[in-house]
Motif scaffolding. Structure first.
Motif, PDB file in Angstrom:
ATOM      1  N   PRO A 433      27.220   4.617 -12.058  1.00 26.00           N
ATOM      2  CA  PRO A 433      27.487   6.003 -11.673  1.00 26.00           C
ATOM      3  C   PRO A 433      27.531   6.971 -12.867  1.00 26.00           C
ATOM      4  CG  PRO A 433      29.532   4.819 -11.799  1.00 26.00           C
ATOM      5  CD  PRO A 433      28.461   3.825 -12.127  1.00 26.00           C
ATOM      6  N   GLY A 434      27.005   6.566 -14.004  1.00 21.50           N
ATOM      7  CA  GLY A 434      26.957   7.427 -15.175  1.00 21.50           C
ATOM      8  C   GLY A 434      25.732   8.327 -15.159  1.00 21.50           C
ATOM      9  N   ASN A 435      25.200   8.645 -16.343  1.00 20.02           N
ATOM     10  CA  ASN A 435      24.079   9.586 -16.465  1.00 20.02           C
ATOM     11  C   ASN A 435      22.821   9.070 -15.772  1.00 20.02           C
ATOM     12  OD1 ASN A 435      25.826  11.093 -18.020  1.00 20.02           O
ATOM     13  ND2 ASN A 435      25.022  10.328 -19.952  1.00 20.02           N
ATOM     14  N   ILE A 436      22.039  10.005 -15.216  1.00 17.56           N
ATOM     15  CA  ILE A 436      20.824   9.665 -14.468  1.00 17.56           C
ATOM     16  C   ILE A 436      19.678  10.547 -14.962  1.00 17.56           C
ATOM     17  CG2 ILE A 436      19.750   9.520 -12.194  1.00 17.56           C
ATOM     18  CD1 ILE A 436      22.577   9.363 -11.002  1.00 17.56           C
ATOM     19  N   GLY A 437      18.513   9.956 -15.223  1.00 14.04           N
ATOM     20  CA  GLY A 437      17.348  10.710 -15.669  1.00 14.04           C
ATOM     21  C   GLY A 437      16.685  11.471 -14.536  1.00 14.04           C
ATOM     22  N   ASN A 438      15.620  12.182 -14.874  1.00 11.98           N
ATOM     23  CA  ASN A 438      14.898  12.995 -13.895  1.00 11.98           C
ATOM     24  C   ASN A 438      13.405  12.847 -14.158  1.00 11.98           C
ATOM     25  OD1 ASN A 438      13.767  14.931 -12.244  1.00 11.98           O
ATOM     26  ND2 ASN A 438      14.893  16.658 -13.108  1.00 11.98           N
ATOM     27  N   ALA A 439      12.739  12.060 -13.326  1.00 11.23           N
ATOM     28  CA  ALA A 439      11.314  11.768 -13.523  1.00 11.23           C
ATOM     29  C   ALA A 439      10.424  12.974 -13.268  1.00 11.23           C
ATOM     30  CB  ALA A 439      10.899  10.609 -12.619  1.00 11.23           C
ATOM     31  N   LEU A 440      10.970  14.071 -12.744  1.00  4.54           N
ATOM     32  CA  LEU A 440      10.175  15.261 -12.448  1.00  4.54           C
ATOM     33  C   LEU A 440      10.180  16.272 -13.600  1.00  4.54           C
ATOM     34  CD1 LEU A 440      11.248  15.848  -8.729  1.00  4.54           C
ATOM     35  CD2 LEU A 440       9.250  14.611  -9.593  1.00  4.54           C
ATOM     36  N   LEU A 441      10.824  15.942 -14.698  1.00  9.34           N
ATOM     37  CA  LEU A 441      10.884  16.866 -15.829  1.00  9.34           C
ATOM     38  C   LEU A 441       9.493  17.198 -16.356  1.00  9.34           C
ATOM     39  CD1 LEU A 441      13.811  15.479 -18.019  1.00  9.34           C
ATOM     40  CD2 LEU A 441      13.795  17.604 -16.703  1.00  9.34           C
ATOM     41  N   GLN A 442       9.353  18.431 -16.846  1.00  8.57           N
ATOM     42  CA  GLN A 442       8.142  18.877 -17.510  1.00  8.57           C
ATOM     43  C   GLN A 442       8.432  19.127 -18.998  1.00  8.57           C
ATOM     44  OE1 GLN A 442       4.971  19.111 -16.044  1.00  8.57           O
ATOM     45  NE2 GLN A 442       6.151  17.932 -14.539  1.00  8.57           N
ATOM     46  N   PRO A 443       7.427  19.114 -19.859  1.00  5.24           N
ATOM     47  CA  PRO A 443       7.651  19.350 -21.288  1.00  5.24           C
ATOM     48  C   PRO A 443       8.191  20.754 -21.558  1.00  5.24           C
ATOM     49  CG  PRO A 443       5.493  18.365 -20.921  1.00  5.24           C
ATOM     50  CD  PRO A 443       6.020  18.759 -19.580  1.00  5.24           C
ATOM     51  N   GLU A 444       8.943  20.867 -22.645  1.00  2.80           N
ATOM     52  CA  GLU A 444       9.382  22.163 -23.134  1.00  2.80           C
ATOM     53  C   GLU A 444       8.263  22.793 -23.966  1.00  2.80           C
ATOM     54  OE1 GLU A 444      14.091  21.715 -23.970  1.00  2.80           O
ATOM     55  OE2 GLU A 444      12.794  20.535 -25.270  1.00  2.80           O
ATOM     56  N   ASN A 445       8.119  24.102 -23.878  1.00  4.81           N
ATOM     57  CA  ASN A 445       7.129  24.827 -24.667  1.00  4.81           C
ATOM     58  C   ASN A 445       7.803  26.000 -25.365  1.00  4.81           C
ATOM     59  OD1 ASN A 445       4.323  23.643 -23.837  1.00  4.81           O
ATOM     60  ND2 ASN A 445       5.475  23.855 -21.929  1.00  4.81           N
ATOM     61  N   ALA A 446       7.419  26.253 -26.606  1.00  2.49           N
ATOM     62  CA  ALA A 446       8.096  27.284 -27.385  1.00  2.49           C
ATOM     63  C   ALA A 446       7.115  28.183 -28.111  1.00  2.49           C
ATOM     64  CB  ALA A 446       9.037  26.638 -28.403  1.00  2.49           C
ATOM     65  N   TRP A 447       7.547  29.451 -28.274  1.00  3.99           N
ATOM     66  CA  TRP A 447       6.901  30.401 -29.177  1.00  3.99           C
ATOM     67  C   TRP A 447       7.965  30.881 -30.154  1.00  3.99           C
ATOM     68  CZ3 TRP A 447       1.953  31.813 -30.020  1.00  3.99           C
ATOM     69  CH2 TRP A 447       0.996  31.422 -29.074  1.00  3.99           C
ATOM     70  N   ASN A 448       7.591  30.934 -31.423  1.00  4.29           N
ATOM     71  CA  ASN A 448       8.523  31.340 -32.465  1.00  4.29           C
ATOM     72  C   ASN A 448       7.898  32.471 -33.291  1.00  4.29           C
ATOM     73  OD1 ASN A 448      11.152  30.039 -33.902  1.00  4.29           O
ATOM     74  ND2 ASN A 448       9.824  30.958 -35.442  1.00  4.29           N
ATOM     75  N   TYR A 449       8.643  33.570 -33.465  1.00  3.46           N
ATOM     76  CA  TYR A 449       8.174  34.723 -34.239  1.00  3.46           C
ATOM     77  C   TYR A 449       9.165  34.974 -35.374  1.00  3.46           C
ATOM     78  CZ  TYR A 449       5.987  35.340 -29.652  1.00  3.46           C
ATOM     79  OH  TYR A 449       5.312  35.139 -28.466  1.00  3.46           O
ATOM     80  N   GLU A 450       8.656  35.091 -36.593  1.00  2.00           N
ATOM     81  CA  GLU A 450       9.565  35.222 -37.738  1.00  2.00           C
ATOM     82  C   GLU A 450       8.993  36.164 -38.777  1.00  2.00           C
ATOM     83  OE1 GLU A 450      11.768  32.507 -41.195  1.00  2.00           O
ATOM     84  OE2 GLU A 450      10.599  31.541 -39.613  1.00  2.00           O
ATOM     85  N   GLY A 451       9.891  36.890 -39.441  1.00  5.45           N
ATOM     86  CA  GLY A 451       9.526  37.709 -40.576  1.00  5.45           C
ATOM     87  C   GLY A 451      10.607  37.609 -41.638  1.00  5.45           C
ATOM     88  N   ASN A 452      10.222  37.578 -42.915  1.00  4.22           N
ATOM     89  CA  ASN A 452      11.213  37.499 -43.976  1.00  4.22           C
ATOM     90  C   ASN A 452      10.710  38.219 -45.218  1.00  4.22           C
ATOM     91  OD1 ASN A 452       9.867  35.457 -45.873  1.00  4.22           O
ATOM     92  ND2 ASN A 452       9.960  34.251 -43.976  1.00  4.22           N
ATOM     93  N   ILE A 453      11.630  38.508 -46.102  1.00  9.18           N
ATOM     94  CA  ILE A 453      11.308  39.119 -47.382  1.00  9.18           C
ATOM     95  C   ILE A 453      12.014  38.325 -48.470  1.00  9.18           C
ATOM     96  CG2 ILE A 453      13.201  40.794 -47.160  1.00  9.18           C
ATOM     97  CD1 ILE A 453      11.369  42.764 -48.740  1.00  9.18           C
TER      98      ILE A 453
END
Length: 627
Positions: A433-453
């Motif tokens: 009765p502990g943690n249970i997975g989820n076979a219907l999961l989809q991948p995570e997708n990311a966009w990253n925007y950065e600026g520095n000086i």
């Protein structure tokens, strides 16, 4: 807090050191050495000074000077990197970058992925001791174009030593909290020790590194004892100026009490045994301006979790994973810039008592172009295409630009994208009765925007920046209340706004004295789609504030190094941890003493595991260099 600050100021005035004679060189020399570092993890290898995005490099000299007993502790001082240790002194660690989850960060050794398809909890179970490391590269932001899958928020590449001169480094250390052991956990006081030996046989055409490390501890509270063994080899042989071969092999075995790791308070007598091995064989061939680099590598892991360490007939989970990786990287220098292109395949499988047997393959292809667009403008553009047998096709582009305003100022901007494939635990875990997975999961997708000086003038270096990250199909483990198990879901969108700043400066004071300081601050503001009444694991762990400060002072053969970390996570109280190290060098020996958690702070980084209270350590390092 005022007393703590006063104590730090007083300690900073005590005479102190450098790791080997002149380990803390003059500032210009140290900057020049850093500029000469080649960023190894990038498929298009780039000198650090020519990098077009925010990459931090921690050198061996800097590692040696830190009040740290393990790689985990070294990384905890890096700006933007969050270390959450379930066990102290390098036992088990979750690592994340810029407020992401541990599953979204990729760790590599010499460019070989340590990705564990079972769980990221085991990714830092690596065979490399501190004395074998040349430098550590930290690249922040979504980086599929550079590293492929699972570099969603960043990547950390550990590069081992290679030398034309033979060297030997041996280190032995011990420490204790001087607190008596708890009832039922044996007699005596809590403490532990470690020994490691690294040797490099070098000549004009080869470099062979061998290392062995062993650490034993009887813990820092009830059922927290650990034993860690690490074996590592890395070799390079040059047939001639255009052809070379590289090999790497490592083995790590960890056994530790897992009290409070996953299911407190019921797991007070739990124990875990984790074993991993890595092997890699590659070569490099150059024909004029064209370079070809094939590589085959393999990472194998075993995880044996014993909920009742004295009764193996129940509550035991065993996992066996393997990932075979095939790569072909190439580059072509032309009059307009350097082109890079290649392909890779990763074949994963697992056999587990509560996850089952599963296999999946991942195939990727990339193309990059790097060019000096003008005398002051540099740029890199690239594309990574990915096919996973479970999740289909995806494409991830990226662009980096840097403009040199003048000799001192540089501004840079980057746009990157990436993907995180769900782990086998995310998908198929069944601990009812502990943690249970989820076979219907989809991948995570990311966009990253950065600026520095960035500003650099002699011994002063300063950088500040802002980034925005957007993750779609964000995965988090959630539950409705404490009576139901956690299960992962694709929440939807997770966004992150953040600002950061770093400054460091070193001074030569004359009379064989030097002084320096470093300061970094990160502020992260996450936002996530959630449903009311839902309990989230990620929200509890998300980093919000991180302030890391350090000072060092050297006079003759003595030196003092003070490091202070102040952190606050999203739904937790802030905590402050100060560490101090005092060194003395005599001939080929370095004697050192250190105090970690100087002010005896009470804090937790992950799970229900209280981290060690004030800890005292002593050690000696022997270093020999040929010639």
């Amino acid at each position: 807090m005022k007393k703590q600050l006063a104590t730090l100021i007083l300690l900073a005035a005590i005479p102190s050191f450098s790791q080997e004679k002149n380990t803390v060189p003059d500032a210009d020399q140290e900057i020049n050495e850093l500029d000469e570092v080649i960023i190894q993890g990038n498929r298009l290898q780039t000198p650090f000074s020519e990098s077009t995005r925010d990459i931090q490099v921690i050198t061996q000299k800097q590692i040696q000077a830190l009040p740290a007993k393990s790689l985990n502790e070294v990384i905890s001082f890096i700006s933007g990197v969050d270390i959450r240790q379930r066990g102290p002194f390098g036992t088990q660690t979750d690592i994340s970058v810029d407020g992401g989850t541990s599953e979204q960060t990729l760790v590599l050794i010499n460019g070989v992925k340590m990705l564990d398809s079972q769980t990221a909890h085991n990714m830092m179970n690596i065979p490399v001791p501190l004395s074998a490391i040349d430098h550590i590269e930290v690249i922040r932001g979504a980086a599929a174009r550079v590293y492929g899958i699972n570099a969603l928020t960043g990547a950390i590449n550990i590069v081992t030593k290679k030398s034309k001169r033979s060297t030997v480094i041996a280190d032995i250390r011990g420490g204790s909290s001087f607190k008596s052991k708890e009832e039922g956990d044996g007699e005596g006081i809590y403490g532990g020790g470690a020994v490691e030996v690294t040797g490099v046989y070098g000549s004009d055409n080869q470099s062979q590194l061998f290392s062995l490390a062993q650490s034993n501890s009887n813990g820092q509270r009830y059922n927290s004892a650990s034993k860690n063994t690490r074996l590592f080899y890395s070799g390079n042989y040059d047939f001639n100026a255009d052809n070379s071969i590289q090999a790497m092999a490592g083995y790590a075995q960890c056994q530790f009490g897992a009290n409070g790791f996953y299911a407190a308070p019921g797991d007070i007598n739990s124990e875990e045994h984790v074993t991993s091995s890595v092997f890699s064989l590659s070569s490099k061939h150059t024909w004029g301006d064209f370079t070809l680099s094939p590589r085959i590598s393999d990472r194998y892991g075993e995880d044996d979790y014993r909920y009742f360490k004295d009764d193996l007939s129940r509550g035991r989970s065993r996992h066996y994973t393997n990932a075979l990786m095939l790569e072909l990287n190439s580059s072509l220098k032309t009059g307009i810039g350097t082109f890079g292109f290649g392909l890779e395949s990763r074949l994963e499988k697992i056999n587990s008592t509560n996850i089952g047997e599963h296999e999946r393959d991942n195939h990727g292809v990339y193309a990059e172009f790097k060019s000096n667009l003008s005398e002051k403008l540099r740029g890199t553009i690239g594309l990574y295409g990915n096919y996973n047998t479970d999740f289909g096709y995806q494409v991830y582009p990226g662009l980096d630009l840097a403009y040199l305003i003048n000799h001192h100022w540089k501004i840079a901007a980057s746009i990157g994208s990436g993907q995180r494939i769900p782990s086998f635990t995310d998908l198929y875990l069944d601990q009812r009765p502990g943690n249970i997975g989820n076979a219907l999961l989809q991948p995570e997708n990311a966009w990253n925007y950065e600026g520095n000086i960035q500003y650099q003038n002699g011994n002063l270096q300063l950088k500040t920046g802002y980034f925005y990250r957007q993750i779609s199909e964000f995965i988090d483990w959630v539950r409705e209340d404490a009576s139901t198990p956690y299960s992962p879901v694709n929440f939807g969108e997770n966004t992150m706004h953040a600002i950061y700043g770093r400054i460091q400066q070193d001074f030569e004071l004359g009379g064989k004295q030097s002084f320096g300081y470093q300061l970094s601050y990160n502020y992260l503001s996450p936002s996530m789609e959630t449903s009311s009444g839902i309990q989230s694991k990620y929200v509890l762990e998300s980093l919000k504030h991180q302030l890391v400060a350090g000072v060092h002072y050297r006079i003759n053969d003595f030196s003092l190094h003070v490091k202070n970390r102040w952190l606050q996570r999203e739904l937790a109280n802030a905590y402050n941890v100060a560490d101090v190290r005092l060194n003395y060098e005599v001939q080929n020996f370095l004697l050192y003493t250190e105090i970690t958690n100087l002010f005896n702070a009470s804090y937790k980084e992950a799970g229900a595991v209280p981290m060690p209270t004030r800890w005292f350590g002593l050690g000696v390092t022997y270093q020999w260099h040929q010639g």
